[in-house]
Design a protein around this motif. Structure first.
Motif, PDB file in Angstrom:
ATOM      1  N   PRO A  77      -2.415  10.649   5.963  1.00  0.00           N
ATOM      2  CA  PRO A  77      -2.387  10.004   4.644  1.00  0.00           C
ATOM      3  C   PRO A  77      -1.523   8.745   4.605  1.00  0.00           C
ATOM      4  O   PRO A  77      -1.600   7.974   3.669  1.00  0.00           O
ATOM      5  N   MET A  78      -0.685   8.547   5.611  1.00  0.00           N
ATOM      6  CA  MET A  78       0.211   7.388   5.579  1.00  0.00           C
ATOM      7  C   MET A  78      -0.304   6.247   6.450  1.00  0.00           C
ATOM      8  O   MET A  78       0.383   5.226   6.589  1.00  0.00           O
ATOM      9  N   VAL A 129      -6.315   9.040  12.480  1.00  0.00           N
ATOM     10  CA  VAL A 129      -7.159   8.551  11.389  1.00  0.00           C
ATOM     11  C   VAL A 129      -7.110   9.432  10.155  1.00  0.00           C
ATOM     12  O   VAL A 129      -7.479   8.996   9.076  1.00  0.00           O
ATOM     13  N   ARG A 189       7.530  -0.213  -9.641  1.00  0.00           N
ATOM     14  CA  ARG A 189       6.135   0.200  -9.442  1.00  0.00           C
ATOM     15  C   ARG A 189       5.925   0.990  -8.161  1.00  0.00           C
ATOM     16  O   ARG A 189       4.815   1.353  -7.817  1.00  0.00           O
ATOM     17  N   VAL A 247       0.859  -1.169   0.000  1.00  0.00           N
ATOM     18  CA  VAL A 247       0.000   0.000   0.000  1.00  0.00           C
ATOM     19  C   VAL A 247       0.901   1.226   0.000  1.00  0.00           C
ATOM     20  O   VAL A 247       1.835   1.319   0.777  1.00  0.00           O
ATOM     21  N   PHE A 248       0.640   2.144  -0.911  1.00  0.00           N
ATOM     22  CA  PHE A 248       1.438   3.370  -0.945  1.00  0.00           C
ATOM     23  C   PHE A 248       0.562   4.569  -0.625  1.00  0.00           C
ATOM     24  O   PHE A 248      -0.530   4.698  -1.154  1.00  0.00           O
ATOM     25  N   SER A 249       1.063   5.439   0.198  1.00  0.00           N
ATOM     26  CA  SER A 249       0.328   6.646   0.521  1.00  0.00           C
ATOM     27  C   SER A 249       0.319   7.585  -0.674  1.00  0.00           C
ATOM     28  O   SER A 249       1.172   7.519  -1.551  1.00  0.00           O
ATOM     29  N   VAL A 250      -0.679   8.468  -0.687  1.00  0.00           N
ATOM     30  CA  VAL A 250      -0.761   9.438  -1.782  1.00  0.00           C
ATOM     31  C   VAL A 250       0.447  10.359  -1.788  1.00  0.00           C
ATOM     32  O   VAL A 250       0.706  11.030  -2.776  1.00  0.00           O
ATOM     33  N   LEU A 251       1.174  10.402  -0.682  1.00  0.00           N
ATOM     34  CA  LEU A 251       2.324  11.304  -0.627  1.00  0.00           C
ATOM     35  C   LEU A 251       3.565  10.723  -1.292  1.00  0.00           C
ATOM     36  O   LEU A 251       4.548  11.401  -1.469  1.00  0.00           O
ATOM     37  N   ARG A 252       3.529   9.450  -1.649  1.00  0.00           N
ATOM     38  CA  ARG A 252       4.727   8.815  -2.219  1.00  0.00           C
ATOM     39  C   ARG A 252       4.902   9.206  -3.672  1.00  0.00           C
ATOM     40  O   ARG A 252       3.939   9.285  -4.421  1.00  0.00           O
ATOM     41  N   ASP A 288      -6.900  14.591  12.377  1.00  0.00           N
ATOM     42  CA  ASP A 288      -7.903  13.538  12.561  1.00  0.00           C
ATOM     43  C   ASP A 288      -9.229  13.922  11.949  1.00  0.00           C
ATOM     44  O   ASP A 288      -9.919  13.109  11.356  1.00  0.00           O
ATOM     45  N   GLU A 295      -0.377   2.772   4.925  1.00  0.00           N
ATOM     46  CA  GLU A 295       0.912   2.082   4.810  1.00  0.00           C
ATOM     47  C   GLU A 295       1.255   1.381   6.110  1.00  0.00           C
ATOM     48  O   GLU A 295       1.760   0.271   6.126  1.00  0.00           O
ATOM     49  N   GLU A 339      -6.545   2.148  -3.407  1.00  0.00           N
ATOM     50  CA  GLU A 339      -7.786   2.920  -3.288  1.00  0.00           C
ATOM     51  C   GLU A 339      -7.941   3.532  -1.901  1.00  0.00           C
ATOM     52  O   GLU A 339      -8.928   4.163  -1.603  1.00  0.00           O
ATOM     53  N   LEU A 340      -6.929   3.341  -1.043  1.00  0.00           N
ATOM     54  CA  LEU A 340      -7.052   3.851   0.320  1.00  0.00           C
ATOM     55  C   LEU A 340      -7.145   5.374   0.334  1.00  0.00           C
ATOM     56  O   LEU A 340      -6.252   6.071  -0.099  1.00  0.00           O
ATOM     57  N   PRO A 360      -7.886   8.846   2.852  1.00  0.00           N
ATOM     58  CA  PRO A 360      -7.831   9.150   4.281  1.00  0.00           C
ATOM     59  C   PRO A 360      -9.064   8.586   4.963  1.00  0.00           C
ATOM     60  O   PRO A 360     -10.172   8.679   4.425  1.00  0.00           O
ATOM     61  N   LEU A 361      -8.875   7.984   6.094  1.00  0.00           N
ATOM     62  CA  LEU A 361      -9.981   7.259   6.707  1.00  0.00           C
ATOM     63  C   LEU A 361     -11.059   8.200   7.215  1.00  0.00           C
ATOM     64  O   LEU A 361     -10.817   9.357   7.497  1.00  0.00           O
ATOM     65  N   GLU A 362     -12.226   7.643   7.318  1.00  0.00           N
ATOM     66  CA  GLU A 362     -13.361   8.454   7.747  1.00  0.00           C
ATOM     67  C   GLU A 362     -13.224   8.794   9.224  1.00  0.00           C
ATOM     68  O   GLU A 362     -12.934   7.910  10.038  1.00  0.00           O
ATOM     69  N   PRO A 363     -13.361  10.027   9.589  1.00  0.00           N
ATOM     70  CA  PRO A 363     -13.120  10.395  10.971  1.00  0.00           C
ATOM     71  C   PRO A 363     -14.298  10.121  11.918  1.00  0.00           C
ATOM     72  O   PRO A 363     -15.448  10.144  11.502  1.00  0.00           O
ATOM     73  N   ALA A 401     -12.081   3.437  10.103  1.00  0.00           N
ATOM     74  CA  ALA A 401     -11.511   3.566  11.439  1.00  0.00           C
ATOM     75  C   ALA A 401     -12.161   4.732  12.176  1.00  0.00           C
ATOM     76  O   ALA A 401     -12.819   5.554  11.580  1.00  0.00           O
TER      77      ALA A 401
END
Lengths: 174, 472, 395
Positions: free
Chosen positions: C385-386, C382, B447, B4-9, C161, C389, B454-455, B457-460, C7
């Motif tokens: 952005p990382m 939460v 790659r 999984v790669f963050s959007v910042l990579r 968060d 990972e 598709e990750l 930022p998680l829903e807060p 989460a």
């Protein structure tokens, strides 16, 4: 003696991983896989044991260190003791640097030699047989046709699910 | 599975490269004739090398008196050059071993050439102490071997003997690390070349590598083990070099911070040299999609960090010289900044403390031309750092009656120049005949940072939901 | 893939009884320290200093860890970033302790006695730096700067968060880089001020780095300890896998070795040069009980952790790692004791009520503050952005 091998090639490491997994689940005997770079997780898919190379390194390192520490004490305090700058003859703090260097030297050189010996690699050795593209962009899985129930077409239809690129039978003389 | 790669990579390799493209891009230039620019560079380097060789020959035949040394200043250019070159080497090991352990995957495009640089720099470094012995044909006396003089052993309590062991061990392990890393790529060249001679040569040196996964598994372990050994080794080498000075009682040399300070300075100077080389290489060899601006930026950041450590060490030394309340300590540092060699101190401060601060700006980090110029300034500054340390303490120690100065002779200068000739000659030969980029390793990261998952930022803040998944 | 799809708030709720027990320990320890200050000031004050320094180290190590992760763009550690963030919350309390310490300045620091300084040319020559008002001003300044910068980082991390704003990560990277620079300079001076000047004739340029090595090693160990506790208590059961433990184990292994390297660098140079103004430091620490403690110090901080964490499997093993962390936390106390106490205990190290009280209070206060803080907000960052990972880390 000779054995029949089935050489299948793939264009992507994930296809190879999945095919290897599937081949093992179907009970086929895997000779080896040949890839242009180390594929993460392939050793697990092939069911390989983890290597014990690190133990060798540890033992080599310790023996190098012990030998060198002893040698320094022996030359400085026993063989020909010389008073230099009033430092004690057995100056253990001053023996640490060289002991460390020799430890690393033994461990490093020894491990490389051991690796080459274990994998039977040496300068000038001819590779047993070269698979086209195995060092470029092809991921190759080699199965051994070791029993009567081995049907090549079954393997082909199994591997086609993983985007098989090429399938070829070979006879290897052992 | 899958990473999984963050959007910042950011991707490490630009362009949509296939595996075959990578092989072609790295091996292609080796199979064509050398370019004009390579020949020009090579001829100049060999010319300078010959100049250096002649100076060394003259010095060996005549004696070290042809250098500007005198009774008071027994160490000058030779030891400065030695420490300088050893320091250059350290960045290669840092990139290949330490960044590997820290999983900094951007190292894959630069590690091969950085390791090569290490070996060549250590070779350049090793020449100077051997010449400095005055009778280099007796250099083997440095080894503890059974002899008919007693046997008289080397003095294992002497930092100079530690040095001999450190440098030879470092050269051996670096060369092994480099070579082991190159075996799969040599096999790649063997399998694709059309020329019979190259097939023979690369076939010989690739040890019969066939890409077997059973070998790869041990190989990966071996690589990890070598990285684990090389990491403390590289620290130990410059630590021991620093002890050549710090175990003495000379103010300015005897200071406890010297080991980590020298190590940081070594990596700092080495990264500057890596940048200098890489900025040329990516341009000349068309490797801009492999050694990207992102790589340049990362290396600039390492320079900020290590330069900061060096700066901290300078300031700590100054502060503690005052804090010690010791007259001689205080004098050593006042003399450093304001004495007869004060200008070299300010060159050092300017190049090593001021210049790297420019790398805080992203615009500068992403401008290859400016980075190139700054990297050369840092190289200059780090040469002067060693000169300052050696010279200011030696010319003026406890006894004013024995104070003296030092002026380099022309032989001093041509020998230093010659070592650059040797370094660049070796590097150019390497770039011409061996894969400059670790093909196999780059294929493994091609790659990276692409095809983002598709990750989002998680829903807060939604009470409860997670606790259920966690219990289950 | 991760088990965590959506989460959310994941809080630690230590039972009331637990918080109360910790509070009681804090009170008992503080009472012992207070009595000690009057009953045996020569033993109690240095221990109050030790405990305060230990707490500051933990708080700083938390801030340092967070800043290093931001600067190096690390993804693996995001899922447990709240732990080092919580550790930084002890810093305000140490401010209070610092004020208390100023009352003991004359017991602790030889250079604070004007009469002594007047008759001692060496102390006299450095009185421009080592004098009471400047010392107090500097101490307050160090702590204030650290708190301001660390709070700026932690606040932004928490704000993310709700918003998931990428800009917050970018700003935090910049603040973190600045904090690392400021930390390097101020902590070098602070360690020299608070600890090195206890023996004001002695000096060593590596002292700040040596203290940093101990600080970060202990910080990593304590952080890992809290993470493993949370894994055992439940909240981190599916968040932290053995890849995270492996990475933490590697860091502990590396910094333990770094500590040993710095220790040896300082020792061997002073031993080798053998000049009186320096060597007295080790001469004092090599005799009798102090010599034993020197060895014990090395055992706890390097030998045991090194051997225990050498194989891969132990770094991934919760139980082994937990025990190593406990060793290191005790080891750091021994290390500080070894640095601070010799001028106050001429012959042998003594460990009694006055030694144990203050450190008991400090440790209990640390865990109380950390768990209170963790119970307040989200346990996972939460909005980071990382985070993906980190939750999917497989090595």
């Amino acid at each position: 003696m000779s054995r029949r091998l089935l050489v299948s090639s793939f264009a992507h490491e994930n296809d190879l991983l999945a095919a290897t997994q599937a081949a093992r689940e179907h009970g086929y005997t895997i000779l080896d896989a040949y890839t242009p770079f180390a594929v993460h997780g392939l050793d697990k898919a092939m069911g390989m044991r983890s290597t014990r190379l690190a133990w060798a390194t540890l033992i080599l390192g310790i023996s190098g260190a012990v030998a060198k520490l002893w040698f320094q004490i022996w030359t400085s305090a026993t063989s020909w003791p010389v008073n230099v700058g009033g430092k004690p003859l057995k100056s253990v703090p001053a023996f640490v640097p060289v002991t460390f260097e020799v430890m690393v030297l033994f461990a490093g050189v020894g491990t490389v030699l051991l690796f080459l010996a274990m994998r039977k690699l040496w300068p000038g050795k001819k590779p047993a047989f070269i698979y086209d593209g195995a060092t470029n962009d092809r991921f190759i899985l080699v199965l051994i046709q070791d029993n009567a129930s081995f049907v090549v077409e079954e393997v082909r239809s199994l591997f086609e699910r993983f985007h098989l690129v090429d399938l070829e039978e070979r006879i290897e003389r052992v | 599975m899958g990473e999984v790669f963050s959007v910042l990579r950011q991707p490490l390799v630009l362009g949509n490269k296939t595996y075959a493209d990578i092989t072609d891009d790295v091996c292609g230039p080796l199979e064509k004739g050398a370019s004009l620019s390579w020949w020009i560079a090579f001829i100049v380097s060999v010319g300078v090398l010959i100049l250096g060789a002649l100076s060394v020959a003259y010095q060996v035949m005549t004696g070290v008196g042809v250098w500007g040394l005198n009774n008071t200043v027994g160490w000058a250019f030779d030891i400065t050059n030695f420490v300088f070159w050893i320091g250059i080497g350290h960045a290669g090991t840092l990139i290949s071993a330490i960044l590997f352990l820290f999983r900094q995957r951007w190292r894959t495009s630069v590690n091969r050439s950085a390791e090569a640089m290490t070996i060549f720099a250590v070779i350049c470094a090793g020449i100077f102490p051997i010449l400095h012995t005055g009778r280099p044909w007796f250099a083997y006396w440095l080894l503890p071997y059974p002899n008919f003089r007693g046997p008289l052993w080397v003095n294992f309590r002497s930092p100079l003997v530690w040095d001999m062991f450190a440098i030879s061990c470092y050269l051996t392990i670096s060369a092994l690390f480099w070579y082991v890393g190159m075996i799969p790529d040599l096999a790649t060249i063997r399998d694709r070349t059309k020329s019979a001679l190259r097939k023979k040569l690369f076939g010989f040196f690739s040890f019969g590598w066939d890409g077997s996964n059973r070998t790869w598994q041990r190989y990966e372990k071996l690589y990890l083990l070598l990285a684990g050994l090389a990491t403390p080794l590289v620290v130990s080498v410059h630590t021991i070099v620093s002890w050549d000075f710090a175990t003495s009682v000379i103010p300015g040399w005897h200071t406890t911070i010297l080991p980590p300070y020298f190590v940081a300075g070594a990596v700092f100077s080495g990264f500057a040299m890596v940048l200098t080389l890489m900025l040329i290489v990516r341009k000349v060899m068309n490797l801009e999609e492999y050694i990207t601006l992102h790589h340049i930026e990362q290396m600039c950041k390492v320079i900020i960090a290590t330069g900061g450590m060096v700066g901290l060490a300078y300031m700590t030394e100054l502060f503690v010289a005052y804090y010690s309340g010791n007259e001689y300590e205080r004098f050593a540092f006042i003399n450093r900044a304001l004495g007869p060699y004060g200008w070299t101190y300010w060159v050092m401060v300017g190049c090593n403390i001021m210049v790297p601060q420019l790398f805080w700006w992203k615009k500068i980090r992403r401008n290859p031309g400016i980075v190139f110029a700054l990297s050369i300034l840092i190289n200059v500054g780090m040469w002067f750092e060693r000169f300052v340390i050696i010279m200011t303490s030696l010319t003026r120690d406890y006894l004013p009656a024995s104070w003296a100065g030092f002026t380099p002779t022309i032989i001093d200068l041509t020998t230093l120049l010659g070592s650059f000739g040797l370094f660049f000659t070796l590097f150019l030969l390497f770039a011409r005949f061996l894969p400059m980029i670790a093909i196999g390793e780059v294929k493994g990261v091609v790659r990276y940072g692409k095809g983002r998952s598709e990750l989002k930022p998680l829903e807060p803040r939604k009470e409860g939901a997670l606790e259920q998944t966690l219990v289950g | 893939m991760s088990t965590i799809s959506a989460a959310t708030r994941l809080a630690v709720r230590p039972s009331e009884g637990w918080a109360r027990n910790l509070s009681i320990l804090v009170l008992i320890g503080a009472a012992v320290a207070l009595i000690g200050i009057f009953a045996a000031p020569d033993r109690a004050w240095p221990n109050v200093l030790l405990s305060t320094y230990y707490l500051i180290s933990l708080g700083l190590a938390g801030g340092l860890f967070v800043a290093l992760q931001y600067v190096s763009n690390a993804g693996w550690s995001v899922s447990f970033r709240r732990i080092p963030e919580a550790m930084t919350e002890v810093l305000p309390v140490t401010g209070l302790l610092l004020v208390v310490l100023f009352l003991g300045i004359h017991t602790l620091y030889e250079w604070s006695h004007e009469a002594v300084v007047a008759n001692d040319p060496i102390l006299h020559s450095k009185s421009g730096w080592l004098n009471e008002p400047f010392f107090i001003a500097r101490s307050v300044f160090y702590l204030a700067v650290w708190m301001v910068m660390i709070t700026a980082i932690v606040k932004r991390s928490q704000r993310q968060d709700a918003s998931g704003d990428l800009e917050l990560t970018r700003t935090n990277r910049k603040i973190s880089a600045g904090f690392l620079v400021v930390f390097a300079l101020t902590f070098t001076l602070a360690s020299m001020d608070w600890i090195m000047s206890l023996e004001p004739h002695w000096f060593s340029t590596i002292f700040g780095i040596y203290n940093f090595a101990g600080l970060f090693l202990n910080g990593l160990a304590t952080m890992t300890l809290v993470i493993i506790l949370l894994k055992r208590m439940g909240p981190f059961r599916n968040v932290i896998n053995d890849s995270h433990l492996h990475d933490l184990g590697k860091l502990i292994f590396a910094f333990s070795t770094f500590w040993m390297y710095i220790w040896f660098s300082q020792y061997v140079l002073i031993w080798y040069a053998n000049i009186p103004e320096e060597v007295t430091y080790y001469a004092r620490r090599e005799e009798g009980g102090w010599g034993v403690l020197t060895i014990v110090n090395i055992l706890f901080n390097w030998v045991i952790p090194f051997i225990a964490l050498l194989p891969i499997w132990t770094k991934r093993h919760e139980g082994v790692l937990l025990r190593v962390c406990i060793f290191l936390m005790i080891g750091h106390w021994i290390d500080l004791f070894w640095m601070i106490m010799p001028p106050f205990m001429a012959k042998d190290p003594i460990v009694g009520l006055w030694e144990l009280g203050p450190i008991l209070a400090a440790l209990a206060a640390f865990f109380l503050i950390v768990f209170k803080s963790l119970a307040k907000g989200n346990l996972l960052p939460v909005g980071d952005p990382m985070l993906g990972e980190s939750l999917n880390l497989h090595t």
